[in-house]
Every structure is written in structure tokens, then in C-alpha cells.
Design an enzyme around this catalytic site. Structure first.
Site, PDB file in Angstrom:
ATOM      1  N   SER A 225       0.849  -1.196   0.000  1.00 35.43           N
ATOM      2  CA  SER A 225       0.000   0.000   0.000  1.00 35.43           C
ATOM      3  C   SER A 225       0.883   1.242   0.000  1.00 35.43           C
ATOM      4  O   SER A 225       1.673   1.452   0.929  1.00 35.43           O
ATOM      5  CB  SER A 225      -0.885   0.020   1.237  1.00 35.43           C
ATOM      6  OG  SER A 225      -1.420   1.323   1.399  1.00 35.43           O
TER       7      SER A 225
ATOM      8  N   HIS B   4      -1.267  -1.291  -4.268  1.00 33.67           N
ATOM      9  CA  HIS B   4      -2.518  -0.893  -3.606  1.00 33.67           C
ATOM     10  C   HIS B   4      -2.532   0.629  -3.400  1.00 33.67           C
ATOM     11  O   HIS B   4      -1.604   1.194  -2.820  1.00 33.67           O
ATOM     12  CB  HIS B   4      -2.599  -1.634  -2.272  1.00 33.67           C
ATOM     13  CG  HIS B   4      -3.876  -1.439  -1.525  1.00 33.67           C
ATOM     14  ND1 HIS B   4      -5.016  -2.162  -1.788  1.00 33.67           N
ATOM     15  CD2 HIS B   4      -4.196  -0.614  -0.494  1.00 33.67           C
ATOM     16  CE1 HIS B   4      -5.980  -1.800  -0.953  1.00 33.67           C
ATOM     17  NE2 HIS B   4      -5.510  -0.848  -0.158  1.00 33.67           N
TER      18      HIS B   4
ATOM     19  N   ASP C  57      -4.678   3.813  -1.959  1.00 35.86           N
ATOM     20  CA  ASP C  57      -5.756   4.186  -1.039  1.00 35.86           C
ATOM     21  C   ASP C  57      -6.261   5.598  -1.331  1.00 35.86           C
ATOM     22  O   ASP C  57      -5.556   6.571  -1.099  1.00 35.86           O
ATOM     23  CB  ASP C  57      -5.256   4.110   0.408  1.00 35.86           C
ATOM     24  CG  ASP C  57      -5.028   2.684   0.862  1.00 35.86           C
ATOM     25  OD1 ASP C  57      -5.990   1.890   0.803  1.00 35.86           O
ATOM     26  OD2 ASP C  57      -3.890   2.349   1.262  1.00 35.86           O
TER      27      ASP C  57
ATOM     28  N   MET D 139      -8.785   8.454  -0.246  1.00 35.67           N
ATOM     29  CA  MET D 139      -9.567   8.850   0.944  1.00 35.67           C
ATOM     30  C   MET D 139     -10.055  10.282   0.779  1.00 35.67           C
ATOM     31  O   MET D 139      -9.317  11.137   0.278  1.00 35.67           O
ATOM     32  CB  MET D 139      -8.678   8.777   2.190  1.00 35.67           C
ATOM     33  CG  MET D 139      -8.058   7.412   2.434  1.00 35.67           C
ATOM     34  SD  MET D 139      -7.163   7.432   4.003  1.00 35.67           S
ATOM     35  CE  MET D 139      -6.408   5.804   3.961  1.00 35.67           C
TER      36      MET D 139
ATOM     37  N   HIS E 150      -8.297   1.225  -3.864  1.00 38.07           N
ATOM     38  CA  HIS E 150      -9.201   1.035  -2.721  1.00 38.07           C
ATOM     39  C   HIS E 150      -9.831   2.388  -2.407  1.00 38.07           C
ATOM     40  O   HIS E 150      -9.165   3.290  -1.902  1.00 38.07           O
ATOM     41  CB  HIS E 150      -8.379   0.506  -1.533  1.00 38.07           C
ATOM     42  CG  HIS E 150      -9.140   0.356  -0.257  1.00 38.07           C
ATOM     43  ND1 HIS E 150      -8.532   0.193   0.967  1.00 38.07           N
ATOM     44  CD2 HIS E 150     -10.473   0.325  -0.006  1.00 38.07           C
ATOM     45  CE1 HIS E 150      -9.451   0.078   1.920  1.00 38.07           C
ATOM     46  NE2 HIS E 150     -10.637   0.171   1.353  1.00 38.07           N
TER      47      HIS E 150
ATOM     48  N   MET F 138     -11.920   4.779  -0.375  1.00 30.14           N
ATOM     49  CA  MET F 138     -12.528   5.043   0.942  1.00 30.14           C
ATOM     50  C   MET F 138     -13.158   6.428   0.859  1.00 30.14           C
ATOM     51  O   MET F 138     -12.652   7.407   1.405  1.00 30.14           O
ATOM     52  CB  MET F 138     -11.457   4.967   2.040  1.00 30.14           C
ATOM     53  CG  MET F 138     -11.075   3.532   2.367  1.00 30.14           C
ATOM     54  SD  MET F 138      -9.487   3.404   3.206  1.00 30.14           S
ATOM     55  CE  MET F 138      -8.408   3.466   1.775  1.00 30.14           C
TER      56      MET F 138
ATOM     57  N   MET G  22     -11.749  -5.617   5.605  1.00 26.87           N
ATOM     58  CA  MET G  22     -10.830  -4.711   6.317  1.00 26.87           C
ATOM     59  C   MET G  22     -10.482  -5.309   7.669  1.00 26.87           C
ATOM     60  O   MET G  22     -11.369  -5.694   8.439  1.00 26.87           O
ATOM     61  CB  MET G  22     -11.470  -3.332   6.526  1.00 26.87           C
ATOM     62  CG  MET G  22     -11.559  -2.477   5.274  1.00 26.87           C
ATOM     63  SD  MET G  22      -9.980  -2.138   4.455  1.00 26.87           S
ATOM     64  CE  MET G  22      -9.072  -1.253   5.730  1.00 26.87           C
TER      65      MET G  22
ATOM     66  N   GLY H   5      -8.557   4.183   7.185  1.00 32.12           N
ATOM     67  CA  GLY H   5      -8.179   5.585   7.388  1.00 32.12           C
ATOM     68  C   GLY H   5      -6.691   5.818   7.545  1.00 32.12           C
ATOM     69  O   GLY H   5      -6.161   6.800   7.043  1.00 32.12           O
TER      70      GLY H   5
ATOM     71  N   ASP I 117      -6.699  -6.181   4.501  1.00 32.10           N
ATOM     72  CA  ASP I 117      -5.997  -4.894   4.461  1.00 32.10           C
ATOM     73  C   ASP I 117      -6.000  -4.278   5.853  1.00 32.10           C
ATOM     74  O   ASP I 117      -7.056  -3.986   6.399  1.00 32.10           O
ATOM     75  CB  ASP I 117      -6.721  -3.984   3.451  1.00 32.10           C
ATOM     76  CG  ASP I 117      -6.093  -2.603   3.329  1.00 32.10           C
ATOM     77  OD1 ASP I 117      -5.016  -2.376   3.891  1.00 32.10           O
ATOM     78  OD2 ASP I 117      -6.704  -1.766   2.636  1.00 32.10           O
TER      79      ASP I 117
HETATM   80  C1  DX5 Z   1      -5.961   1.783   5.697  1.00 33.49           C
HETATM   81  C2  DX5 Z   1      -5.600   1.447   4.278  1.00 33.49           C
HETATM   82  C3  DX5 Z   1      -4.516   0.479   4.164  1.00 33.49           C
HETATM   83  C4  DX5 Z   1      -3.210   0.895   4.829  1.00 33.49           C
HETATM   84  C5  DX5 Z   1      -2.641  -0.334   5.453  1.00 33.49           C
HETATM   85  O1  DX5 Z   1      -7.204   2.369   5.729  1.00 33.49           O
HETATM   86  O2  DX5 Z   1      -6.716   0.928   3.568  1.00 33.49           O
HETATM   87  O3  DX5 Z   1      -4.299   0.079   2.826  1.00 33.49           O
HETATM   88  O4  DX5 Z   1      -2.275   1.458   3.963  1.00 33.49           O
HETATM   89  O5  DX5 Z   1      -1.504  -0.002   6.143  1.00 33.49           O
HETATM   90  P1  DX5 Z   1      -0.771  -1.026   7.122  1.00 33.49           P
HETATM   91  O6  DX5 Z   1      -0.393  -2.213   6.302  1.00 33.49           O
HETATM   92  O7  DX5 Z   1       0.397  -0.238   7.627  1.00 33.49           O
HETATM   93  O8  DX5 Z   1      -1.757  -1.383   8.209  1.00 33.49           O
HETATM   94 ZN    ZN Z   2      -6.357   0.011   1.595  1.00 33.34          ZN
END
Ligand code: DX5
Ligand code: ZN
Length: 223
Positions: A8, A31, A33, A35, A64, A66, A135, A140, A173
Site C-alpha cells: 500500500s 494498492h 488508497d 480517501m 481502494h 474510501m 478490512m 483511514g 488490508d
Molecule cells: C488503511 C488502508 C490500508 C493501509 C494499510 O485504511 O486501507 O491500505 O495502507 O496499512 P498497514 O499495512 O500499515 O496497516
Molecule cells: Zn487500503
């Protein structure tokens, strides 16, 4: 079944994505993210940035989302060429209809659920998606600890995928690292997002390899 490791980039250096990508070239997918400081209390980037990443990435992007307005925005990421677009079930008026639109735009369609969201509503519709993301932390932020109770949903989803012989990737994740990935694989996950565990490693490529080996060991120990 072979494990996939998707680093990620939430844990990467946001002003140097191109060089950060070059350190994770043995990833299966990357990956990304997205947000909106609305669905989650954090803000990253949106479609213009991800479209640009899509042009330079060495590996397919695993987006992904969010965000709240997923029925408005998700198809744009598919149209930008992203390989996989996962949205939260909590954000869509009609997850199955949205998945069809994402697929029609040329991407794999994924559906995600937060730790406190039940799997029940999704299980009967699993065939309509290419990926289920369970999840394992509250979405977040990176660097949180895995919430153990989410793993029951992973086993339940794996049972359904096997009993119906579905071609659905089962992604986890949040909080995945070398200490737990083998055990999480034993619950039946096959696709692993790892942010801090990869980006904090001195040798990221070696860490990806290490995580993949441990996950494959877990998958082979499933009963
Ligand atoms: C959190 C994200 C993840 C995040 C995971 O909301 O969706 O993808 O980057 O990070 P780690 O692997 O550090 O928990
Ligand atoms: Zn994610």
C-alpha cells in the site's frame, strides 16, 4: 492458490511515487488508497493523481476507494485503466449495479467491508464481484494493529468461495506483517495488502518476497 502481496503506497513518500514504485517491482499489484476526509477521517488523493500513477506504474493498480460518493466516482478509475477498483459496500446505493458498471468499463470490481460491517448482505452476491476486501483495521490510517475478530469473516467468505467454486479474490488490508501473515492466510485470505510492513523495511523487495513465502506457507496449511 498462490498468495498475492499488494504493497500500500499510503506508507510511501507522496512526492516521489515514481522512485517508490521502483523499490516494489516484485509486488503482485500496487494498492492505492483513495480517501476523501469524509468516509474516513483522512485525505489522500483522487482521480487526477491516480490516472497519472496509472501511466507510470510497473504493476497493475489495486485501487481502494474510501470515499462517500462511490457511485459517482468509481467508474472513472476503471476508465483511467486501473486494473482493479474496490469500493466500500457502506458507500454504495447498489453495490451489484456498481460492480457491473466497473466491469463494463474494463476493470475488476471489488467490494470492501469495514470491521463492524456484517458479511451477511454480501455473501449471497459474492459471484457479482471479482474481489472481496475484508478490512482488518478501521480504514483511514496505516500502521494500526490487526483486529482479530475480523478474521472470522475471512473464513466464512473462504468457505462460501469454495462451496460455490467462485473466482473471487479474498483480500485483507490493515495490520498485516511478517508476524501474522501466515496465520491470516490459514483463515483463507489470498490477497494481502501491506503498507508499513513493506515501506519501513530496509530491503522492500526482500520483505515482499518474505511476506509472500509466509502467506503461501499459511495457504498450504489450510484444512
Ligand atoms: C488503511 C488502508 C490500508 C493501509 C494499510 O485504511 O486501507 O491500505 O495502507 O496499512 P498497514 O499495512 O500499515 O496497516
Ligand atoms: Zn487500503
Amino acid at each position: 492458490m498462490a498468495a498475492r502481496i499488494n504493497p500500500s503506497i499510503l506508507s510511501a513518500d507522496f512526492v516521489n511515487f515514481q522512485s517508490e514504485f521502483s523499490t516494489i517491482q516484485n509486488a503482485d499489484l500496487i494498492h492505492v488508497d483513495v480517501m476523501d476526509n469524509n468516509f474516513v477521517p483522512n485525505l489522500t488523493f483522487g482521480l487526477p493523481m491516480v490516472s497519472r500513477m496509472q501511466q507510470i506504474t510497473p504493476k497493475p493498480l489495486d485501487v481502494h476507494l474510501m470515499i462517500n460518493e462511490v457511485d459517482t466516482w468509481a467508474v472513472g478509475y476503471a476508465e483511467a485503466g486501473c486494473f482493479s477498483v474496490t469500493f466500500h459496500a457502506e458507500s454504495s446505493q447498489n453495490p451489484v449495479a456498481l460492480a457491473k458498471r466497473i466491469r463494463a468499463a474494463g476493470a475488476r470490481a471489488g467490494v470492501a467491508i469495514k470491521p463492524n460491517t456484517s458479511l451477511d448482505g454480501i455473501l449471497d452476491e459474492l459471484a457479482e464481484f471479482d474481489q472481496l476486501l475484508v478490512m482488518t483495521v478501521e480504514p483511514g490510517f496505516g500502521g494500526q494493529s490487526l483486529i482479530e475478530s475480523t478474521l472470522e469473516k475471512v473464513s466464512a467468505a473462504r468457505r462460501r468461495i469454495e462451496s460455490e467454486q467462485l473466482d473471487v479474490w479474498l483480500q485483507v488490508d490493515g495490520g498485516i506483517d511478517e508476524s501474522n501473515i501466515q496465520r491470516v492466510a490459514e483463515f483463507g485470505a489470498d490477497t494481502f495488502v501491506a503498507g508499513s510492513a513493506v515501506f519501513k523495511a530496509d530491503d522492500r523487495a526482500k520483505q515482499i518476497e518474505n511476506l509472500r513465502n509466509l502467506a503461501n506457507l499459511g495457504l498450504s496449511h489450510r484444512h
